[in-house]
Design a protein around this motif. Structure first.
Motif, mmCIF file in Angstrom:
data_model
loop_
_atom_site.group_PDB
_atom_site.id
_atom_site.type_symbol
_atom_site.label_atom_id
_atom_site.label_comp_id
_atom_site.label_asym_id
_atom_site.label_seq_id
_atom_site.Cartn_x
_atom_site.Cartn_y
_atom_site.Cartn_z
ATOM 1 N N LEU A 2 29.057 40.028 29.908
ATOM 2 C CA LEU A 2 30.276 40.123 29.125
ATOM 3 C C LEU A 2 30.339 41.379 28.298
ATOM 4 N N PHE B 333 37.155 43.334 39.245
ATOM 5 C CA PHE B 333 37.249 42.932 37.846
ATOM 6 C C PHE B 333 38.520 43.454 37.215
ATOM 7 N N TYR B 369 38.757 36.919 31.196
ATOM 8 C CA TYR B 369 37.680 37.871 30.985
ATOM 9 C C TYR B 369 36.318 37.232 31.189
ATOM 10 N N GLY B 373 34.083 38.177 34.219
ATOM 11 C CA GLY B 373 32.891 38.921 33.832
ATOM 12 C C GLY B 373 31.624 38.286 34.343
ATOM 13 N N SER B 374 31.565 36.953 34.283
ATOM 14 C CA SER B 374 30.295 36.364 34.705
ATOM 15 C C SER B 374 30.168 36.262 36.211
ATOM 16 N N ALA B 377 31.960 40.864 37.999
ATOM 17 C CA ALA B 377 32.097 42.203 37.421
ATOM 18 C C ALA B 377 31.384 43.270 38.217
ATOM 19 N N GLU C 216 24.321 46.075 30.645
ATOM 20 C CA GLU C 216 24.733 45.532 31.942
ATOM 21 C C GLU C 216 24.675 46.563 33.058
#
Lengths: 244, 391, 390
Positions: A2, B333, B369, B373-374, B377, C216
């Motif tokens: 996230l 995404f 989101y 996102g999880s 992405a 990330e």
């Protein structure tokens, strides 16, 4: 996924950015050549030769034993022995180097020459700004440039220099004490021999003049020995008291 | 007095035009609009290069360049002189015409985009009714210049690098444009002046900027990410960064042409940031009511500098994404996120700007989101790892 | 119009491009990531054959830094080889010195005293810290993080190098271990300085974690990339963090218990997947463990002599025989194999370089990955060309 890792990273860089204006450890640049980091005591860059006193030629500790030349791993030391001898700090006559060159472009600052020198003659310098314009001849350092006074050694490596001086002074004292004990022993031996010869002479008066000169001869070397003894310490310059 | 300060450049232009003969007034008017824009943004480019190097330096616990002028402020001058005096090496087999005009086109396209951006009250070079559309059309022409640069080298690897760069830029065009459609729907006009005017006024403490709505905030973030990708800046600078590995599209350029490519890219970045300010951050409006005596163009440039600082900050922190990860990010995404954002913007119109609107639109955006996102992405899910130890 | 043909080849200095014949639908591209390359950690060449973006074949070519270390050792004394071992893996000179001293001590039957052993452990763990800092800095630099993690890492490394300088005289080429002990004793105040540096270290590791370990983009670029399966790791004799990241529990400090490592309790981090992220994290966790060892060693160090009294500096002639001394260096198992025939020079002197042996698995790790990943995988193996080429 996230984006929390990204945000944390950005917070970290922001902290470093702000900290670089206020905290010392977040801006660690030293603006050379205006500022310089002082060298540590143990630092080593290239070797130099130590001499005691003021005269580089007379006080040079190196006796050109060539041990450092043999042990140097990249073989960067070049020594040529001189034929004349000069007295060292204890008065003993030693060889000296006529030529002592170190090729600084080959030297790898490993300090093995310092470790193996039995006379504390070669030590490591800390000067690192050694750029020269000539590529070969300027980087071959000769004896005159290598020789530096003991005061300089004290300045760059105070602990080491103090330890070396103490050791050399102790050895000198020991040598002097030993020489004095030897001289006393010789006097005693001469006296004993004289006494023995006198006893032998009185015991055997019939042997004639031959025993008579004998007591004279042991006494004769004893006299110049005692004359020499006090002269020797005056010749050498005492290194220990001259240090600041 | 405040009015005069605010309208200073407009008044200056009017006065100078009044001094000139009528016949050449239209031509002079054009030059008087373009000249300051080019000058100001060229200076901004120079300032940005030194700001970036010193900013990155401070971020990395070191000084930036500080030898050339006091605190290194003359460094861009030194860089410019260096770029000018370098030998211009042109390989033998290249297509000379394309090789020459590629940097020219990238600069021209980037500069054209500035003509529809309002820098202050009544300060716009070209008040078109379809300003935003014009901006995107011209902005897309920069991609053409990049492909020309890669093609002209007749070098298979340069062309592959150029194709990869084009793929990246084209993929990010779509989220870029989609994220702005919400704004267009709300403001009801494609004209940039109209959009800025629609963001005037205050509701309570907050200005009426589009960024203070849930869909506007999401749109702003999406727009900035897409703009960074368009300008080939970190973390999306694989086409540039990989030029050690695979010939990037401008390996064959040296000296001033290389500098012009960078100039064009930075100008594109500034233009995209300026559009973001226009669409989301209220253009030249002041953020608080009691500060609106400050001239409008100053507010615009303060916001622009803020976004530039943000992009330098991001560059200093993030590693690069790989090409295929870039594409996955754009298509899997950002595109769905932009579509959801569009839906939220539409719903906002019905729910109004109150708590209900925030609840519905905000939760829609947030859920999308989190879910995207999880799962989507960067191509695959990444659970947190645990490490075991042996004694 | 001047002839610019020669400039064409110069326009691409770091690689050569040839297109091979048709293999099926696509033709293969051969790229030589040449010896001058910003990301190959030294003068190292990789001949890569690409199918589109994917690596089909990879051949590492090295030898550009070959300096005849082993042959020089045959012509010089044992002591004179010690400064040359500094320059093998030039980032970890103290551990190189220790491995060599260990081999010679086995050959000559010397035993270092307690204090020397503690000093050796302290310097070796400090070296491990400096090496792993280098790795995490450079790996992130290769990934394009524009130097920020590198600068933070090197800011900490400078403190440790200052410690080395005040102890041994030089920051990197330390030449500190001798056969039977160490060269000089710790200067006064050195242990306090070391404790201060170590007190700041966990804060740095935390900062670094916050900056990048959870990032990330890093995770996306390194997880699942360059997987070295467990069996292949064992078969290709990989050692060190590369092996442990593939899940094999083999740390020579635990296996051989050389020196006094059996007095320290530390854990060995193991990875599971064997990818680049695991190799990176295993090194970060190893740094944490080293801090524990260092704290205990600084507390427990006894006073005493630092050299075995039987050791000789000059005229050192070990008895005829052979010995293999190995340590857990920061990069893997660093071993020295010596054959002596009773003379002052060794008859045969062989270095087992961990970087080279780990490098043999490079091709298998890179097959099927993109060429951008090949750079990162190379970075994660942590090679130093001085050791690979000797």
């Amino acid at each position: 996924m996230l984006g929390t890792g990204l945000i944390k990273g950005m917070a970290e860089t922001a902290r470093n950015f702000a900290g670089s204006f206020f905290q010392e450890d977040r801006l660690t640049t030293v603006q050379y050549p205006e500022e310089r980091i002082p060298t540590k005591e143990a630092a080593r860059s290239f070797p130099f030769l130590v001499f005691d006193g003021d005269d580089a030629a007379k006080g040079l500790r190196c006796v050109s034993c060539q041990i450092c030349e043999k042990e140097c791993p990249p073989q960067c030391i070049y020594i040529v022995k001189d034929t004349t001898k000069k007295p060292d700090y204890m008065g003993k006559l030693q060889f000296q180097p006529k030529i002592f060159d170190i090729d600084v472009s080959v030297c790898m600052s490993c300090q093995i020459c310092v470790e193996v020198c039995p006379f504390d003659a070669i030590k490591m310098n800390v000067e690192y700004e050694m750029s020269r314009f000539g590529r070969f001849e300027d980087l071959l350092i000769h004896k005159q440039q290598l020789a530096k006074p003991n005061e300089y050694f004290h300045k760059i490596h105070p602990t080491d220099a103090a330890e070396v001086d103490a050791r050399l002074a102790a050895e000198k004292l020991k040598a002097e004490a030993k020489a004095k004990a030897d001289a006393e022993a010789k006097v005693k031996a001469a006296a004993a021999a004289a006494a023995a010869a006198a006893a032998a002479a009185t015991a055997t008066p019939a042997t004639g003049a031959a025993p008579k000169p004998k007591p004279a001869t042991p006494a004769a070397p004893a006299a110049p020995a005692s004359v020499d003894q006090p002269a020797k310490p005056a010749v050498t310059t005492p290194p220990a008291p001259s240090t600041p | 007095m405040i009015e005069l300060a605010d309208q200073l450049f407009v008044v200056l232009k009017r006065e100078i035009l009044a001094l000139l003969p009528v016949a050449i007034q239209p031509l002079a008017s054009v030059f008087l609009s373009i000249g300051p824009i080019i000058t100001v943004f060229a200076t901004l480019f120079a300032v940005t290069t030194i700001l970036e190097r010193k900013g990155l330096g401070r971020l990395q616990n070191r000084f930036g360049p500080n030898r050339v002028g006091p605190f290194g402020v003359l460094q861009p001058l030194a860089d410019g002189i260096k770029a000018l005096i370098k030998e211009d090496v042109v390989p033998l087999r290249t297509d000379r015409v394309l090789h020459f005009i590629a940097p020219v086109i990238i600069m021209a396209a980037a500069l054209l985009a500035y003509s529809v951006l309002p820098f202050g009250r009544n300060m716009i070079a070209l008040d078109l009714d379809t300003g935003v559309l014009f901006f995107f059309a011209v902005g897309a022409s920069t991609e053409l210049a990049i492909f020309m640069a890669g093609w002209s080298c007749r070098n298979k690897y340069a062309m592959l690098g150029a194709m990869r760069a084009i793929a990246q830029m084209i993929s990010y065009e779509i989220p870029l444009i989609l994220s702005t459609v919400g704004v267009l729907m709300t403001a009801g006009t494609l004209s940039t002046v109209g959009i800025v005017e629609a963001q005037g006024g205050f509701t309570g403490l907050f200005p009426n900027w589009h960024v203070f709505t849930p869909w506007g905030f999401a749109g702003f973030v999406l727009f900035l990410i897409a703009a960074t990708a368009e300008a080939n800046r970190s973390p999306f600078d694989l086409p540039e960064g990989e030029s050690e590995l695979v010939a990037g599209y401008f390996t064959e350029y040296s000296g001033f042409k290389f500098a012009m490519f960078f100039f064009g890219e930075y100008l594109g970045l500034f233009a995209a940031h300026a559009l973001a300010i226009t669409l989301f951050l209220g253009g030249w409006h002041a953020p608080v009511a009691f500060l609106d005596w400050v001239p409008s163009y100053l507010w615009f440039f303060v916001k622009l500098l803020g976004l530039i600082v943000l992009s330098i900050w991001v560059r200093g922190t993030m590693p690069r994404l790989r090409s295929d990860q870039l594409m996955v990010f754009a298509w899997k995404f950002m595109l769905p996120m932009a579509l959801v954002n569009l839906l939220a913007a539409g719903l906002w119109r019905f729910t109004g700007a109150g708590p209900l609107g925030w609840l519905i639109c905000g939760s829609l955006v947030a859920i999308a989101y989190v879910w995207l996102g999880s799962h989507m992405a960067l191509g695959k899910p990444m659970p947190k790892r645990q490490y075991r130890f042996a004694e | 119009m001047h002839d610019t043909r020669h400039l064409d080849s110069q326009a691409q200095p770091s690689y050569r491009v040839e297109s091979r014949g048709h293999h099926g639908a696509s033709d293969l591209l051969e790229v030589s990531m040449g010896p001058q390359h910003p990301s190959t950690h030294g003068v190292f060449r990789m001949d890569v054959v690409l199918d589109g973006e994917r690596v089909v074949k990879l051949k590492p070519v090295f030898g550009y830094l070959h300096r005849n270390h082993e042959k020089i050792a045959e012509n010089t004394t044992y002591l004179a080889s010690m400064p040359y071992t500094d320059r093998l893996d030039y980032l970890c000179s103290l551990t190189n010195n220790w491995a060599y001293a260990l081999a010679v001590e086995k050959l000559a039957g010397l035993q270092p005293p307690e204090r020397a052993e503690y000093i050796r452990v302290i310097t070796a763990e400090l070296t491990r810290l400096t090496n792993h800092i280098c790795l995490i800095g450079f790996l992130l630099q290769d990934m394009g993080a524009s130097g920020t993690p590198l600068m933070y890492a090197f800011r900490e490394r400078e403190n440790i190098l200052d410690l080395f300088e005040s102890l041994t005289g030089a920051r990197m080429m330390c030449n500190y271990m001798r056969f039977g002990g160490c060269r000089v004793d710790l200067p006064p105040g050195w242990l306090e300085q070391t404790s201060q540096v170590l007190d700041r270290f966990p804060k740095f590791l935390e900062e670094f974690d916050r900056l990048i370990s959870g990032n990330e983009i890093l995770i996306a670029r390194t997880q699942g990339v360059g997987v070295l399966p467990r069996d292949l790791a064992i078969q290709s004799s990989a050692t060190g963090p590369v092996l442990r990241a593939s899940g094999v529990n083999y740390d020579i400090r635990k296996v051989d218990k050389y020196g006094i490592y059996d007095r320290f309790s530390f854990r060995v981090p193991l990875g599971e997947h064997g990818d680049v992220y695991d190799r990176y994290m295993v090194r970060v966790l190893e740094m944490h463990e080293s801090l524990g060892i260092l704290k205990k060693a600084i507390q427990d160090i006894p006073p005493g002599p630092i050299v075995d009294p039987k050791a000789k500096i000059r005229g050192f002639r070990p008895k005829a025989g052979e010995a293999y001394g190995r340590i857990e260096g920061p990069k893997g198992e660093l071993g020295f194999y010596l054959i002596s025939d009773g003379s002052p020079n060794p008859y045969r002197y062989r270095v087992r370089p961990p970087s080279l042996i780990n490098l043999t698995a490079l091709e298998d790790m890179c097959l099927g990955q993109t060429i951008a990943d090949a750079v990162i995988i190379l970075g994660s193996i942590d090679i130093v060309l001085g050791e690979v080429d000797r």
